[in-house]
Write a protein that holds these residues in place. Structure first.
Motif, PDB file in Angstrom:
ATOM      1  N   VAL A 291      -8.459   4.773  -5.728  1.00 40.20           N
ATOM      2  CA  VAL A 291      -9.351   3.840  -6.423  1.00 40.20           C
ATOM      3  C   VAL A 291     -10.031   2.907  -5.425  1.00 40.20           C
ATOM      4  N   GLN A 292      -9.262   2.419  -4.462  1.00 38.70           N
ATOM      5  CA  GLN A 292      -9.831   1.530  -3.450  1.00 38.70           C
ATOM      6  C   GLN A 292     -10.917   2.246  -2.645  1.00 38.70           C
ATOM      7  N   THR A 293     -10.631   3.458  -2.219  1.00 37.69           N
ATOM      8  CA  THR A 293     -11.603   4.218  -1.436  1.00 37.69           C
ATOM      9  C   THR A 293     -12.853   4.537  -2.258  1.00 37.69           C
ATOM     10  N   ALA A 294     -12.649   4.911  -3.501  1.00 37.34           N
ATOM     11  CA  ALA A 294     -13.774   5.281  -4.368  1.00 37.34           C
ATOM     12  C   ALA A 294     -14.638   4.086  -4.741  1.00 37.34           C
ATOM     13  N   ALA A 300     -26.960   4.553  -8.184  1.00 36.11           N
ATOM     14  CA  ALA A 300     -26.597   4.061  -9.508  1.00 36.11           C
ATOM     15  C   ALA A 300     -25.367   4.784 -10.053  1.00 36.11           C
ATOM     16  N   ARG A 301     -24.989   5.882  -9.418  1.00 36.28           N
ATOM     17  CA  ARG A 301     -23.758   6.600  -9.739  1.00 36.28           C
ATOM     18  C   ARG A 301     -23.483   7.553  -8.588  1.00 36.28           C
ATOM     19  N   PRO A 302     -22.361   7.408  -7.913  1.00 31.75           N
ATOM     20  CA  PRO A 302     -22.102   8.236  -6.734  1.00 31.75           C
ATOM     21  C   PRO A 302     -21.645   9.642  -7.109  1.00 31.75           C
ATOM     22  N   ALA A 303     -21.818  10.560  -6.179  1.00 30.74           N
ATOM     23  CA  ALA A 303     -21.442  11.960  -6.387  1.00 30.74           C
ATOM     24  C   ALA A 303     -20.035  12.188  -5.859  1.00 30.74           C
ATOM     25  N   GLY A 304     -19.049  12.009  -6.738  1.00 33.10           N
ATOM     26  CA  GLY A 304     -17.667  12.280  -6.373  1.00 33.10           C
ATOM     27  C   GLY A 304     -16.765  11.070  -6.419  1.00 33.10           C
ATOM     28  N   ALA A 308     -13.526  10.867  -8.736  1.00 33.19           N
ATOM     29  CA  ALA A 308     -12.190  10.801  -8.135  1.00 33.19           C
ATOM     30  C   ALA A 308     -11.345   9.699  -8.756  1.00 33.19           C
ATOM     31  N   GLU A 309     -12.012   8.752  -9.328  1.00 30.63           N
ATOM     32  CA  GLU A 309     -11.344   7.558  -9.840  1.00 30.63           C
ATOM     33  C   GLU A 309     -10.557   7.816 -11.118  1.00 30.63           C
ATOM     34  N   TRP A 310     -11.030   8.736 -11.970  1.00 31.03           N
ATOM     35  CA  TRP A 310     -10.478   8.852 -13.325  1.00 31.03           C
ATOM     36  C   TRP A 310      -8.971   9.052 -13.340  1.00 31.03           C
ATOM     37  N   GLN A 311      -8.517  10.121 -12.693  1.00 31.39           N
ATOM     38  CA  GLN A 311      -7.091  10.428 -12.731  1.00 31.39           C
ATOM     39  C   GLN A 311      -6.279   9.395 -11.958  1.00 31.39           C
ATOM     40  N   ALA A 312      -6.849   8.881 -10.854  1.00 37.67           N
ATOM     41  CA  ALA A 312      -6.127   7.871 -10.068  1.00 37.67           C
ATOM     42  C   ALA A 312      -5.944   6.597 -10.889  1.00 37.67           C
ATOM     43  N   TRP A 313      -6.993   6.185 -11.576  1.00 38.07           N
ATOM     44  CA  TRP A 313      -6.924   5.014 -12.463  1.00 38.07           C
ATOM     45  C   TRP A 313      -5.850   5.231 -13.514  1.00 38.07           C
ATOM     46  N   ARG A 314      -5.913   6.363 -14.181  1.00 43.85           N
ATOM     47  CA  ARG A 314      -4.934   6.669 -15.226  1.00 43.85           C
ATOM     48  C   ARG A 314      -3.509   6.745 -14.666  1.00 43.85           C
TER      49      ARG A 314
END
Length: 371
Positions: A291-294, A300-304, A308-314
């Motif tokens: 999450v920190q790296t992402a 306006a919206r990065p590619a990747g 990458a954040e979704w599962q790490a956040w969850r």
């Protein structure tokens, strides 16, 4: 029929994290779409239906669309339009839906974690009071150091819980709403109201129980960092206490009333809560780092990065919810075995100030959050 990829075989405390399961996230996305539809229809002066039903979705088709689009919201929006009409999702973008859904799930997970931390803290506070005068030899660098009191040792656990409570209480859970590139212009253009996005944000935030941040935070991931760090703070408190629980169980000072068994040594009563608390404390640094790296976003919206954040956040939320539940169970399952420690009669250990400060700090944190 969609096969469950992860049903908890390698996640012994996974049942305590059902609040962040796929079904809950799906329902949170639909909750946002429903609130948007009602608010948007009201702004346009168009009658809408708020009946959007997750049970009517074809999940196999939803997975196929998710693979095709790289995000689950595209297929979801298409399916929900068949239920609620063309105004469903109008003006929004996938990030509005997924970020908001994860914030709804974050709120529920961390509010639940706070409740369980409070339960654990109250139990530890009672033990602190009970063992305020109990002499206890503590260690530094793994070696016996000085004699203090068991109440002072336990007050350190209470302090760790209080610190996590303070972090949780500082977190806000903001709605995400900005449209395709975060400027909200689609809502103004489609409605003819230049203040449309602000009005929608207020209404939708109230409907789904989130705060209105007064902005879109598409590429400012500080709200996500705050939430995941708060979850990690629960894991850190749990891991710190879990280490002590395991070491004290080894020395048979504090043991679980109901220990875990062994497949090879049936006489054992393993401190399972302690082991899992330490494991979660070790595991959370991985998804938190993602999450920190992402968060170093762009455009306006990065590619990747966002993806990458979704599962790490969850995963941070999952581990935080588990750790809070494990702590509450461990606190109720403790058995303290009083062992004699060498005490100089002229200098009995007191540690009164340490104990009083920890108890007072915990009570302030609990009362503040309860209000």
């Amino acid at each position: 029929m969609v096969d469950a990829f992860d049903w908890g075989l390698l996640e012994p405390a996974g049942a305590d994290a059902a609040v962040v399961a796929d079904d809950r996230i799906l329902h949170a996305m639909i909750e946002l779409e429903r609130a948007h539809l009602v608010a948007w229809g009201g702004l346009l002066g168009v009658e809408t239906t708020s009946t959007l039903d997750a049970d009517l979705l074809d999940r196999e088709a939803l997975l196929r669309e998710s693979r095709q689009a790289g995000v689950p919201v595209v297929g979801l929006a298409q399916a929900l339009r068949q239920q609620g009409g063309t105004l469903v999702h109008q003006g929004m973008t996938s990030q509005d839906v997924l970020d908001t859904a994860l914030m709804v799930v974050s709120r529920d997970a961390l509010v639940g974690a706070r409740t369980r931390l409070g339960e654990a803290g109250r139990r530890f506070a009672a033990l602190v009071r009970e063992h305020r005068p109990t002499p206890f030899a503590v260690r530094t660098l793994m070696q016996e150091a000085e004699t203090t009191t068991l109440g002072a040792v336990l007050s350190g656990w209470l302090d760790a819980i209080t610190s996590a409570l303070e972090v949780l209480d500082a977190v806000e859970f903001p709605l995400q709403l900005g449209g395709a590139v975060g400027d909200g212009e689609a809502f103004a253009r489609l409605s003819g109201d230049p203040d449309a996005v602000a009005k929608l944000r207020r209404r939708i935030a109230a409907a789904v129980g989130l705060t209105d941040p007064g902005r879109a935070w598409h590429t400012d991931r500080s709200p996500v960092l705050a939430v995941t760090r708060a979850a990690a703070s629960v894991c850190t408190a749990g891991g710190r206490i879990g280490r002590d629980l395991g070491l004290l169980a080894r020395d048979e000072v504090v043991t679980p009333l109901h220990g875990g068994g062994s497949s090879a040594m049936p006489h054992k009563k393993n401190p399972v809560d302690a082991v899992l608390l330490v494991a979660n404390g070790l595991r959370v640094s991985g998804p938190l780092a993602v999450v920190q790296t992402a968060s170093l976003s762009y455009d306006a919206r990065p590619a990747g990065e966002w993806h990458a954040e979704w599962q790490a956040w969850r995963e941070c939320l999952r581990l935080g919810a588990e750790s809070a539940a494990l702590l509450a169970h461990a606190a109720e399952d403790l058995v303290v075995h009083i062992r004699r420690a060498h005490v100089d009669p002229a200098k009995p250990p007191r540690a009164t100030a340490t104990v009083d400060a920890a108890l007072a700090r915990f009570e302030r944190a609990v009362e503040g959050g309860d209000r």
